[in-house]
Motif scaffolding. Structure first.
Motif, mmCIF file in Angstrom:
data_model
loop_
_atom_site.group_PDB
_atom_site.id
_atom_site.type_symbol
_atom_site.label_atom_id
_atom_site.label_comp_id
_atom_site.label_asym_id
_atom_site.label_seq_id
_atom_site.Cartn_x
_atom_site.Cartn_y
_atom_site.Cartn_z
ATOM 1 N N ILE A 32 0.678 -1.772 0.911
ATOM 2 C CA ILE A 32 -0.335 -0.044 0.479
ATOM 3 C C ILE A 32 0.985 1.494 -0.421
ATOM 4 C CG2 ILE A 32 -0.448 0.082 2.669
ATOM 5 C CD1 ILE A 32 -2.897 1.682 2.481
ATOM 6 N N LEU A 33 0.517 2.309 -0.502
ATOM 7 C CA LEU A 33 0.933 3.465 -0.703
ATOM 8 C C LEU A 33 0.530 4.390 0.113
ATOM 9 C CD1 LEU A 33 3.381 5.498 -1.935
ATOM 10 C CD2 LEU A 33 1.063 6.319 -4.010
ATOM 11 N N LEU A 34 1.075 4.425 1.301
ATOM 12 C CA LEU A 34 1.152 5.591 2.152
ATOM 13 C C LEU A 34 2.266 7.112 2.061
ATOM 14 C CD1 LEU A 34 2.299 3.590 5.437
ATOM 15 C CD2 LEU A 34 0.121 3.593 4.415
ATOM 16 N N ASN A 35 0.609 7.634 1.477
ATOM 17 C CA ASN A 35 0.880 9.337 1.335
ATOM 18 C C ASN A 35 0.461 10.272 2.765
ATOM 19 O OD1 ASN A 35 0.809 9.092 -1.212
ATOM 20 N ND2 ASN A 35 -1.721 8.999 -1.307
ATOM 21 N N ASN A 219 6.994 5.717 0.426
ATOM 22 C CA ASN A 219 6.331 5.923 1.268
ATOM 23 C C ASN A 219 5.239 4.484 0.847
ATOM 24 O OD1 ASN A 219 7.023 7.900 2.325
ATOM 25 N ND2 ASN A 219 5.185 9.422 0.988
ATOM 26 N N ILE A 220 5.883 3.478 -0.383
ATOM 27 C CA ILE A 220 5.213 1.917 -0.194
ATOM 28 C C ILE A 220 5.254 1.221 0.706
ATOM 29 C CG2 ILE A 220 4.196 0.392 -1.721
ATOM 30 C CD1 ILE A 220 5.135 2.120 -4.049
ATOM 31 N N VAL A 221 4.779 0.958 1.510
ATOM 32 C CA VAL A 221 4.862 -0.570 2.392
ATOM 33 C C VAL A 221 4.629 -1.826 2.060
ATOM 34 C CG1 VAL A 221 5.318 1.278 4.608
ATOM 35 C CG2 VAL A 221 2.831 -0.226 3.975
ATOM 36 N N GLU A 222 4.960 -3.407 2.517
ATOM 37 C CA GLU A 222 4.745 -4.106 2.151
ATOM 38 C C GLU A 222 4.122 -4.659 3.439
ATOM 39 O OE1 GLU A 222 7.793 -5.914 -1.294
ATOM 40 O OE2 GLU A 222 8.047 -6.451 0.806
ATOM 41 N N LEU A 245 -7.788 2.038 4.937
ATOM 42 C CA LEU A 245 -8.536 3.512 3.954
ATOM 43 C C LEU A 245 -10.203 4.215 4.700
ATOM 44 C CD1 LEU A 245 -7.500 1.602 0.519
ATOM 45 C CD2 LEU A 245 -6.771 3.125 1.494
ATOM 46 N N SER A 246 -11.011 3.196 4.484
ATOM 47 C CA SER A 246 -11.890 3.718 5.016
ATOM 48 C C SER A 246 -12.272 5.116 6.271
ATOM 49 C CB SER A 246 -13.410 2.278 5.671
ATOM 50 O OG SER A 246 -14.168 3.614 6.322
ATOM 51 N N ASN A 247 -11.190 4.883 7.472
ATOM 52 C CA ASN A 247 -10.713 5.864 7.995
ATOM 53 C C ASN A 247 -10.141 6.913 7.878
ATOM 54 O OD1 ASN A 247 -11.473 3.668 9.806
ATOM 55 N ND2 ASN A 247 -9.749 3.410 10.582
ATOM 56 N N GLU A 248 -8.860 7.096 6.678
ATOM 57 C CA GLU A 248 -8.237 8.092 5.956
ATOM 58 C C GLU A 248 -9.320 8.636 5.257
ATOM 59 O OE1 GLU A 248 -4.865 9.038 6.308
ATOM 60 O OE2 GLU A 248 -5.514 7.241 8.265
#
Length: 262
Positions: A32-35, A219-222, A245-248
């Protein structure tokens, strides 16, 4: 040379037995890419490039901490059917069944405190009847409403036969069983289910999660997770990311609402 032969005669059967009867462990992975969000009011055109990198790295660690937080794991577990685990015992091997692999499905009465961590065996005694067998010592009862252990029983002993259409109703165990297609079921296999408290399930998944960025500058995490049932672990990872993603999205909507109101 005879020591070598004796060693082989001992080790090879043990190795075969281990590979044959040991539970297989699978690893599933998601990315997932975390911004990271700018929280200190400084835009991306910072005067010091080093400060920008440090801030970005700190924000990434914060997001990783949120992904692996207990609250997120508990919310994920509550949205899944992980309160009950199904098992098949055949000879010396015991394997967990999940989803379409199950031979039956249990619908718990959440208004009743249920016994936890006790194997409850279900057997079809005929086309129209089934039996419930369970026994255990020092057993706890759990409430799905309060998410807490409510009582402690010194001993549990259950043995009863019921029609397929009738639910089992006990003092500390209420459930309805729905039998699924039994074709291909081994005649000498035994099937049972175990009820878990969601707090322990969430804690076990929180501990099992391994989250790390693919590189220091990314910023991509596994997200890695190991388990005995790959379908179950894949579903957990998918639901975990969905909840995150829903919380964000809710945070962004709330921020936009407050901005418009201001």
């Amino acid at each position: 040379w005879h020591y070598f032969v004796i060693t082989l005669l001992i080790v090879l059967p043990l190795a075969y037995a281990y590979t044959e009867f040991a539970n297989k462990v699978y690893q599933v992975q998601a990315s997932i890419l975390l911004n990271g969000q700018v929280k200190n009011g400084i835009n991306s055109e910072k005067f010091l490039k080093g400060m920008e990198l440090m801030t970005s790295h700190t924000e990434l660690e914060d997001e990783v901490g949120i992904l692996k937080s207990y609250n997120l794991c508990e919310t994920t577990v509550r949205k899944l059917d992980f309160g009950v685990s199904y098992f098949e015992k055949h000879n010396l091997t015991t394997t967990e069944q999940y989803d379409n692999d199950r031979s039956f499905k249990i619908e718990l009465d959440s208004s009743v405190n249920q016994i936890i961590n006790v194997p409850i065996f279900i057997e079809r005694t005929s086309d129209s009847t089934y039996s419930v067998q369970a026994s255990g010592k020092e057993v706890n009862t759990y409430s799905f409403y309060t998410n807490q252990v409510e009582d402690h029983l010194s001993r549990v002993n259950i043995g009863v036969e019921l029609p397929n259409s009738k639910s089992y109703l006990g003092d500390n165990l209420n459930f309805k069983v729905k039998f699924i297609n039994s074709s291909g079921i081994k005649s000498d296999a035994k099937f049972y289910f175990i009820i878990h408290d969601l707090r322990s399930v969430a804690e076990s998944y929180q501990e099992a999660l391994d989250i790390k960025p693919i590189s220091r500058e990314s910023n991509i995490v596994e997200i890695n997770l190991k388990g005995n049932t790959p379908k179950k672990e894949i579903r957990f990872l998918n639901k975990l990311l969905e909840v995150y993603l829903s919380n964000e999205l809710q945070k962004k909507n709330l921020l936009g609402f407050k901005t418009i109101k201001f």
